[in-house]
Every structure is written in C-alpha cells, then in structure tokens.
Design a protein around this motif. Structure first.
Motif, PDB file in Angstrom:
ATOM      1  N   ASP A  13      27.889   6.177   8.921  1.00  0.00           N
ATOM      2  CA  ASP A  13      28.913   6.255   7.885  1.00  0.00           C
ATOM      3  C   ASP A  13      30.161   5.502   8.368  1.00  0.00           C
ATOM      4  O   ASP A  13      30.246   5.060   9.514  1.00  0.00           O
ATOM      5  CB  ASP A  13      29.223   7.702   7.518  1.00  0.00           C
ATOM      6  CG  ASP A  13      29.734   8.538   8.678  1.00  0.00           C
ATOM      7  OD1 ASP A  13      30.241   7.970   9.671  1.00  0.00           O
ATOM      8  OD2 ASP A  13      29.646   9.770   8.593  1.00  0.00           O
ATOM      9  N   ALA A  14      31.127   5.347   7.473  1.00  0.00           N
ATOM     10  CA  ALA A  14      32.321   4.564   7.775  1.00  0.00           C
ATOM     11  C   ALA A  14      33.088   5.135   8.972  1.00  0.00           C
ATOM     12  O   ALA A  14      33.609   4.383   9.802  1.00  0.00           O
ATOM     13  CB  ALA A  14      33.222   4.498   6.550  1.00  0.00           C
ATOM     14  N   GLU A  15      33.143   6.446   9.077  1.00  0.00           N
ATOM     15  CA  GLU A  15      33.848   7.075  10.198  1.00  0.00           C
ATOM     16  C   GLU A  15      33.173   6.741  11.535  1.00  0.00           C
ATOM     17  O   GLU A  15      33.844   6.435  12.519  1.00  0.00           O
ATOM     18  CB  GLU A  15      33.892   8.589  10.001  1.00  0.00           C
ATOM     19  CG  GLU A  15      34.686   9.316  11.056  1.00  0.00           C
ATOM     20  CD  GLU A  15      34.731  10.823  10.815  1.00  0.00           C
ATOM     21  OE1 GLU A  15      34.907  11.548  11.790  1.00  0.00           O
ATOM     22  OE2 GLU A  15      34.587  11.255   9.650  1.00  0.00           O
ATOM     23  N   ALA A  16      31.841   6.785  11.559  1.00  0.00           N
ATOM     24  CA  ALA A  16      31.099   6.469  12.786  1.00  0.00           C
ATOM     25  C   ALA A  16      31.275   5.001  13.174  1.00  0.00           C
ATOM     26  O   ALA A  16      31.426   4.680  14.351  1.00  0.00           O
ATOM     27  CB  ALA A  16      29.621   6.802  12.610  1.00  0.00           C
ATOM     28  N   GLY A  18      33.857   3.135  12.426  1.00  0.00           N
ATOM     29  CA  GLY A  18      35.232   3.008  12.898  1.00  0.00           C
ATOM     30  C   GLY A  18      35.429   3.508  14.319  1.00  0.00           C
ATOM     31  O   GLY A  18      36.303   3.029  15.039  1.00  0.00           O
ATOM     32  N   SER A  19      34.601   4.451  14.749  1.00  0.00           N
ATOM     33  CA  SER A  19      34.742   5.004  16.098  1.00  0.00           C
ATOM     34  C   SER A  19      34.019   4.176  17.161  1.00  0.00           C
ATOM     35  O   SER A  19      34.166   4.447  18.353  1.00  0.00           O
ATOM     36  CB  SER A  19      34.228   6.445  16.135  1.00  0.00           C
ATOM     37  OG  SER A  19      32.819   6.478  16.011  1.00  0.00           O
TER      38      SER A  19
END
Length: 71
Positions: A13-16, A18-19
């Motif tokens: 997902d976008a959060e993963a 980004g990390s």
C-alpha cells in the motif's frame, strides 16, 4: 503459441511504499511467505522488485532474508 497472463505476486500500500528506504529493501509476502527484494531510487522515482531466491535454492543471490538477521 501460448497466451500470456499477468499475476500479482506481491503488493504494497502507499504507506508501505513511503516507508521504503532508498536502495535495497527486503520484504516478505504474508500470504505465501516468499521473500522479495524491492529497490527504491527516490531521485528518479523508480521501484524495482525481484524474488529473493538464494544461490542454494537455484537463484542469483548469496544471502537469504533469514541470513540477514532481520535487517
């Protein structure tokens, strides 16, 4: 001639995404337990991924994610 089909092997997902840090990142697919190397280059906005398969398993890489002590 056989037809080709696409198959999603791993998704983030976008959060993963980004990390992820720049360079090589090691991720395990929770659905099938297979390991992947995800390369991120933020300067040119690129992500590349490949299956993390060790040499002893017939792959190209010398170390497995388990060999890296979780790094």
């Amino acid at each position: 001639m056989t037809s080709q089909s696409a198959k999603v092997l791993f998704s983030l997902d976008a959060e993963a995404v980004g990390s992820l840090k720049d360079g090589a990142n090691f991720k395990k697919n929770p659905e099938d337990g297979k390991c992947y190397i995800i390369y991120k280059d933020k300067s040119i906005n690129v992500l590349k991924a490949c299956k993390n398969q060790c040499k002893h398993q017939g792959g190209l890489f010398i170390k497995d994610i388990e060999d890296l002590d979780g790094r």
